[in-house]
Scaffold this motif. Structure first.
Motif, PDB file in Angstrom:
ATOM      1  N   SER A 174      26.701 -17.816  21.803  1.00  0.00           N
ATOM      2  CA  SER A 174      25.914 -17.651  22.423  1.00  0.00           C
ATOM      3  C   SER A 174      26.227 -17.244  23.793  1.00  0.00           C
ATOM      4  O   SER A 174      25.675 -16.273  24.635  1.00  0.00           O
ATOM      5  N   GLY A 175      27.795 -17.925  24.437  1.00  0.00           N
ATOM      6  CA  GLY A 175      28.285 -16.768  25.842  1.00  0.00           C
ATOM      7  C   GLY A 175      27.363 -15.358  25.260  1.00  0.00           C
ATOM      8  O   GLY A 175      27.341 -14.684  26.457  1.00  0.00           O
ATOM      9  N   LEU A 223      33.829 -12.699  33.007  1.00  0.00           N
ATOM     10  CA  LEU A 223      34.070 -13.178  31.538  1.00  0.00           C
ATOM     11  C   LEU A 223      35.542 -13.408  31.285  1.00  0.00           C
ATOM     12  O   LEU A 223      36.429 -12.476  31.025  1.00  0.00           O
ATOM     13  N   ARG A 231      24.656 -14.240  25.582  1.00  0.00           N
ATOM     14  CA  ARG A 231      23.854 -14.208  26.610  1.00  0.00           C
ATOM     15  C   ARG A 231      23.935 -13.030  26.994  1.00  0.00           C
ATOM     16  O   ARG A 231      23.005 -12.631  27.808  1.00  0.00           O
ATOM     17  N   TYR A 232      24.606 -12.920  27.592  1.00  0.00           N
ATOM     18  CA  TYR A 232      25.531 -11.366  28.544  1.00  0.00           C
ATOM     19  C   TYR A 232      25.006 -10.102  27.948  1.00  0.00           C
ATOM     20  O   TYR A 232      24.598  -8.954  29.418  1.00  0.00           O
ATOM     21  N   ARG A 236      38.165 -12.338  25.556  1.00  0.00           N
ATOM     22  CA  ARG A 236      37.767 -12.450  24.163  1.00  0.00           C
ATOM     23  C   ARG A 236      38.470 -11.532  23.531  1.00  0.00           C
ATOM     24  O   ARG A 236      38.073 -10.026  23.631  1.00  0.00           O
ATOM     25  N   ARG A 252      30.218  -9.044  34.252  1.00  0.00           N
ATOM     26  CA  ARG A 252      30.534  -9.861  35.135  1.00  0.00           C
ATOM     27  C   ARG A 252      31.848 -10.761  34.287  1.00  0.00           C
ATOM     28  O   ARG A 252      31.934 -10.090  33.658  1.00  0.00           O
ATOM     29  N   ARG A 300      28.263 -22.512  21.398  1.00  0.00           N
ATOM     30  CA  ARG A 300      28.854 -21.885  22.501  1.00  0.00           C
ATOM     31  C   ARG A 300      29.728 -21.624  23.007  1.00  0.00           C
ATOM     32  O   ARG A 300      30.076 -20.304  23.402  1.00  0.00           O
ATOM     33  N   HIS A 301      30.209 -20.874  21.700  1.00  0.00           N
ATOM     34  CA  HIS A 301      31.359 -20.083  21.578  1.00  0.00           C
ATOM     35  C   HIS A 301      30.886 -18.469  21.202  1.00  0.00           C
ATOM     36  O   HIS A 301      31.437 -17.597  21.015  1.00  0.00           O
TER      37      HIS A 301
END
Length: 464
Positions: free
Chosen positions: A176-177, A200, A180-181, A203, A198, A173-174
């Motif tokens: 792949s975001g 998002l 994927r973007y 980070r 996006r 999850r950390h």
């Protein structure tokens, strides 16, 4: 803190590992404790056996008690007996109440069983009074923990597996975001679709920096593609008219109507097309590339004097108000690029000054230079009609020409000011343009004294 992604991954793995060890240990101890206690119905059976033995003993029927014990041992394949216990202290000692109350020859039926010992324990059901006991080796069928090994394997196998799956899911999850973007963005760019940024969560790690850099690259790529398409469309539009005139001139020559005027017109149109293509290519290169700052060190005053000599020769009827210091040294700049930009601006100012026949308002160009701590400010002003306020923000747009410019200079391409802007930006400078309150168009050019180490950010936007 550098390498934040590394520390995040290490934190997740370390936390997951610690949780794995603690959870496995606690769950294993809990399972062992729960499975080491004799089942309640077996406890009741043992208690009933003790009550039966006590009843036979108090009835004084030793034969019946012996027969019952023998039958019980044969039935459960174990050992059982009724014994007496008498502890006598010596040397004048006494027994404490705690000892007398807690003294046992075997284990109470409520106590947990040590499952790691292979032999079954001896259970003690004490008669009333505390000195008579029914002792029995716990029958095998009553021994708890028959599934302990399976449970321990399950705890040591399933719990670590689930924990590792949870750690893997968190890491996925950390990571792949952003991945994927980037995948969606690269797919959109490959298909020629606009890249939508996006919203998002921010980070603060390497992946976040990668996303920001990619967004910047994608935006620049889209802007480049859009600008190239616009440039191609504008160039196609601008080159159509010279091509049409060339075709007409060629047709006239084919028909035998060759004259010096036709040849001159043909030469003029070809030169205009050549200049248009050269300017467009130069503009495209300056727009979509980042030219390296030059390494020229020269005196700006010498450059201005040379340019003024040329334009004064071409415009002898113009009046000049020039205020320049004796010297203005520029370091790590580009004399050629700056010279082309200033020449375009000077010629433009001369052309759009008042017409020579207006005696009351002779064409006048004003040029002043002032020095700041880290830069020079060059002000160039004409006394022409200026530019309409609505058109002022577009004067540096490629191929843009006002209606007056198209009438007064049909041979123009609309690239002069756009090239001047790009050349000034290439030497880390800036330019702002406005209509002067007393009339005319005024350009304010800011140039760093040392372009390799600019101390201020110069604006390149047009201002009213």
């Amino acid at each position: 803190m550098k390498r934040r992604l590394l520390w995040k991954v290490c934190g997740i793995v370390a936390t997951g590992g610690l949780a794995l060890v603690i959870s496995t240990s606690l769950l294993e101890k809990w399972a062992e404790r729960q499975m080491s206690v004799i089942a309640p119905h077996h406890q009741r059976t043992l208690a009933d056996w003790g009550a039966t033995a006590e009843a036979l003993y108090r009835a004084g029927d030793d034969a019946a008690l012996a027969a019952w014990l023998e039958a019980l041992q044969a039935q459960e394949n174990t050992w059982a007996a009724v014994v007496t216990s008498s502890v006598t202290p010596v040397a004048g000692g006494t027994l404490s109440a705690q000892f007398e109350e807690g003294y046992r020859l075997g284990r109470l039926i409520e106590w947990p069983i040590h499952l790691y010992f292979p032999d079954n324990p001896i259970m003690d059901i004490t008669f009333a009074g505390g000195h008579r006991h029914f002792l029995i080796t716990l029958p095998q069928r009553m021994r708890p923990g028959s599934h302990l090994k399976s449970v321990i394997w399950l705890v040591n196998g399933l719990i670590p597996l689930l924990t590792l799956l949870a750690i893997g899911w968190l890491l996925y999850r950390h990571i792949s975001g952003p991945l994927r973007y980037l995948q969606d963005a690269t797919t959109a760019i490959a298909e020629g679709q606009p890249h939508a940024n996006r919203n998002l969560p921010p980070r603060h790690d390497e992946l976040g920096e990668l996303m920001l850099r990619f967004d910047g690259m994608a935006s620049k790529t889209q802007a480049t593609i859009t600008a190239q398409r616009q440039l191609l469309a504008d160039l196609s539009h601008e080159i159509r008219a010279p091509l049409t005139r060339l075709s007409l001139a060629i047709e006239q020559m084919k028909a035998g109507a060759t004259s010096p005027a036709s040849l001159a017109r043909l030469e003029q149109e070809s030169q205009q097309m050549r200049q248009l293509v050269n300017d467009a290519l130069t503009l495209a290169w300056l727009t979509h590339e980042t030219p390296a700052v030059g390494n020229d060190t020269f005196d700006l005053i010498d450059l201005l004097d040379a340019l003024l000599d040329d334009v004064r020769f071409e415009y002898p009827d113009h009046r000049w108000c020039v205020s320049l210091p004796e010297s203005a040294l520029l370091m790590h700049s580009n004399q050629r690029a700056l010279g082309q930009a200033l020449e375009n601006l000077l010629r433009n100012a001369c052309h759009y000054s008042s017409a020579p026949h207006e005696v009351a308002k002779p064409p006048t160009v004003t040029l002043t230079l002032s020095a700041g701590p880290h830069s020079y400010q060059l002000t160039l002003r004409d006394n022409g009609p200026g530019v309409e306020a609505s058109q002022l923000p577009h004067v540096f747009t490629p191929f843009y020409r006002t209606a007056e410019a198209r009438q007064s200079r049909p041979e123009g391409t609309g690239l002069g000011l756009a090239l001047a802007l790009r050349h000034i930006q290439a030497v880390q400078g800036g330019i702002s343009t406005r209509n002067h309150p007393h009339g005319g168009l005024e350009h304010v050019i800011t140039l760093p004294k040392n372009a390799a180490q600019p101390h201020v950010a110069f604006s390149s936007r047009r201002q009213l």
